[in-house]
Write an enzyme that holds these catalytic residues in place. Structure first.
Site, mmCIF file in Angstrom:
data_model
loop_
_atom_site.group_PDB
_atom_site.id
_atom_site.type_symbol
_atom_site.label_atom_id
_atom_site.label_comp_id
_atom_site.label_asym_id
_atom_site.label_seq_id
_atom_site.Cartn_x
_atom_site.Cartn_y
_atom_site.Cartn_z
ATOM 1 N N HIS A 5 0.838 -1.207 0.000
ATOM 2 C CA HIS A 5 0.000 0.000 0.000
ATOM 3 C C HIS A 5 0.872 1.255 0.000
ATOM 4 O O HIS A 5 1.365 1.691 1.040
ATOM 5 C CB HIS A 5 -0.914 -0.024 1.230
ATOM 6 C CG HIS A 5 -2.009 0.998 1.174
ATOM 7 N ND1 HIS A 5 -3.345 0.677 1.257
ATOM 8 C CD2 HIS A 5 -1.973 2.339 1.013
ATOM 9 C CE1 HIS A 5 -4.075 1.781 1.172
ATOM 10 N NE2 HIS A 5 -3.256 2.814 1.025
ATOM 11 N N HIS A 7 1.233 5.106 -2.173
ATOM 12 C CA HIS A 7 0.718 6.027 -3.199
ATOM 13 C C HIS A 7 1.856 6.741 -3.915
ATOM 14 O O HIS A 7 2.749 7.303 -3.266
ATOM 15 C CB HIS A 7 -0.212 7.069 -2.574
ATOM 16 C CG HIS A 7 -1.488 6.480 -2.047
ATOM 17 N ND1 HIS A 7 -2.659 6.510 -2.769
ATOM 18 C CD2 HIS A 7 -1.767 5.817 -0.894
ATOM 19 C CE1 HIS A 7 -3.617 5.911 -2.055
ATOM 20 N NE2 HIS A 7 -3.095 5.489 -0.923
ATOM 21 N N ASP A 9 1.694 9.578 -5.785
ATOM 22 C CA ASP A 9 1.712 11.043 -5.595
ATOM 23 C C ASP A 9 2.120 11.440 -4.180
ATOM 24 O O ASP A 9 2.595 12.554 -3.965
ATOM 25 C CB ASP A 9 0.360 11.673 -5.984
ATOM 26 C CG ASP A 9 -0.829 10.939 -5.388
ATOM 27 O OD1 ASP A 9 -0.631 9.947 -4.661
ATOM 28 O OD2 ASP A 9 -1.974 11.360 -5.628
ATOM 29 N N HIS A 192 -9.891 1.277 -0.016
ATOM 30 C CA HIS A 192 -9.660 2.005 1.244
ATOM 31 C C HIS A 192 -10.984 2.034 2.000
ATOM 32 O O HIS A 192 -11.960 2.603 1.504
ATOM 33 C CB HIS A 192 -9.282 3.459 0.973
ATOM 34 C CG HIS A 192 -7.879 3.691 0.515
ATOM 35 N ND1 HIS A 192 -7.430 3.334 -0.714
ATOM 36 C CD2 HIS A 192 -6.836 4.283 1.151
ATOM 37 C CE1 HIS A 192 -6.157 3.690 -0.831
ATOM 38 N NE2 HIS A 192 -5.769 4.275 0.282
ATOM 39 N N GLU A 195 -11.243 3.657 7.379
ATOM 40 C CA GLU A 195 -10.062 4.509 7.570
ATOM 41 C C GLU A 195 -10.434 5.839 8.207
ATOM 42 O O GLU A 195 -9.574 6.547 8.730
ATOM 43 C CB GLU A 195 -9.401 4.759 6.196
ATOM 44 C CG GLU A 195 -8.238 5.708 6.234
ATOM 45 C CD GLU A 195 -7.757 6.160 4.851
ATOM 46 O OE1 GLU A 195 -6.656 6.703 4.795
ATOM 47 O OE2 GLU A 195 -8.468 5.987 3.852
ATOM 48 N N ASP A 276 2.098 3.799 2.952
ATOM 49 C CA ASP A 276 1.036 4.676 2.435
ATOM 50 C C ASP A 276 1.613 5.829 1.603
ATOM 51 O O ASP A 276 1.385 5.886 0.403
ATOM 52 C CB ASP A 276 0.145 5.220 3.563
ATOM 53 C CG ASP A 276 -1.294 5.473 3.102
ATOM 54 O OD1 ASP A 276 -1.613 5.120 1.964
ATOM 55 O OD2 ASP A 276 -2.084 6.007 3.885
HETATM 56 ZN ZN LIG Z 1 -3.818 4.822 1.001
#
Ligand SMILES: [Zn+2]
Length: 317
Positions: A5, A7, A9, A192, A195, A276
């Site tokens: 997991h 990202h 960006d 997701h 969360e 993350d």
């Molecule tokens: Zn995430």
């Protein structure tokens, strides 16, 4: 080490952000690497998940050309390899890179190119790409396009689709048509869910995700509120992609020590640990491991068990 997991960006090199801005003649609030780093990281006083998500505006503004997308994907593969990661699934929302005229298809093709260049240069790492659909209003058409693009490119690099964004503002239930299509195409799904604290309780959001065919859930930390759901996660062999530092930043837990990952592990849920966002959360897999061992009481053996869970849940076999 495995990262399930992460990202794209949220993991841009700050130096690259400066470079890309210069190349594209985009004026940033500062030209100083240190100051820019502060602007790209989540502030300590960030109050909610959707407030934290504003940290992504700047990196997203910079990845609007094929060469920028290719470059940042390559660099993330390189950074992960240097950290000792051997398998990673990198995720991003192709619809976020279409502001200057690229199609989602072009964005994904550029990311695949960057990932492949990274793997050719560093054969010790294997990388997959997960395409994120986004939570939002009037966004269904773009999300359906993401599913189409995922179907087209599904293969040795593109490996699944996801749903990301502000869970408390845009409940999982809004996205049924998108995941119906994904199901019809047989695309692997992670979502997701569980969360953020919002009107729809976390466990309900997670149940929706399971109904959409998710085999993994991003975070899912709020599952502990619901014993029946915990049973279901275990019975259905669902893997949770947990990101401890990120959950602290989005105020899901008020301190790292209070994170429930160990409780979830102890009751038998397959949990994995992930970064993350390496830049936004100023973390990486080593920092996460350190937190799990020193603040959350995991032994080396338990860390290995979680890495095995991650290996089993990888979308690329
Ligand atoms: Zn995430």
């Amino acid at each position: 080490m495995i990262e399930l997991h992460l990202h794209l960006d949220g993991s841009l090199r700050v130096e690259t952000a400066l470079d890309l801005a210069r190349e594209q003649k985009i004026v940033l609030p500062t030209e100083d690497v240190g100051e820019l780093r502060n602007l790209m990281e989540v502030p300590e006083d960030c109050k909610t998940l959707h407030e934290c998500l504003k940290r992504f505006d700047l990196p997203i503004m910079l990845i609007q050309t094929e060469s920028a997308v290719e470059r940042v994907t390559f660099e993330l593969v390189e950074d992960l390899h240097k950290l000792g990661v051997t398998y990673a699934e990198i995720r991003f929302a192709p619809q976020f890179s279409t502001a200057k005229g690229l199609t989602q298809d072009q964005v994904v093709a550029a990311a695949i190119k960057g990932a492949k260049r990274g793997m050719e240069m560093y054969p010790a790492i294997r990388c997959g790409l997960i395409l994120c659909c986004m939570r939002g209003d009037n966004i269904e058409e773009k999300n359906l396009e993401t599913v189409e693009v995922a179907k087209k490119h599904m293969g040795d690099v593109v490996c699944a689709i996801d749903l990301a964004g502000a869970e408390s503002l845009f409940p999982t239930a809004m996205f049924e048509p998108v995941f119906e299509k994904a199901k019809a195409y047989g695309l692997p799904v992670t979502i997701h869910a569980g969360e953020a604290i919002g009107e729809v309780p976390g466990p309900e959001s997670m149940r929706k995700a399971l109904a959409y065919g998710a085999k993994r859930i991003g975070h899912g930390v709020l599952a502990l509120e619901d014993e029946t759901l915990i049973k279901e996660l275990i019975e259905k062999d669902i893997t949770l992609e947990i990101c401890v530092t990120s959950n602290y930043h989005t105020k899901l837990v008020s301190s790292l020590k209070e994170h429930p990952i160990k409780k979830l592990f102890d009751v038998g849920v397959k949990v994995t640990f992930n970064s993350d966002n390496m830049t936004v959360s100023n973390t990486n897999i080593h920092k996460e491991i350190e937190i799990l061992k020193t603040q959350l009481g995991f032994t080396d053996e338990e860390m290995n068990i979680m890495q095995n869970y991650a290996r089993e849940a990888a979308f690329i076999k």
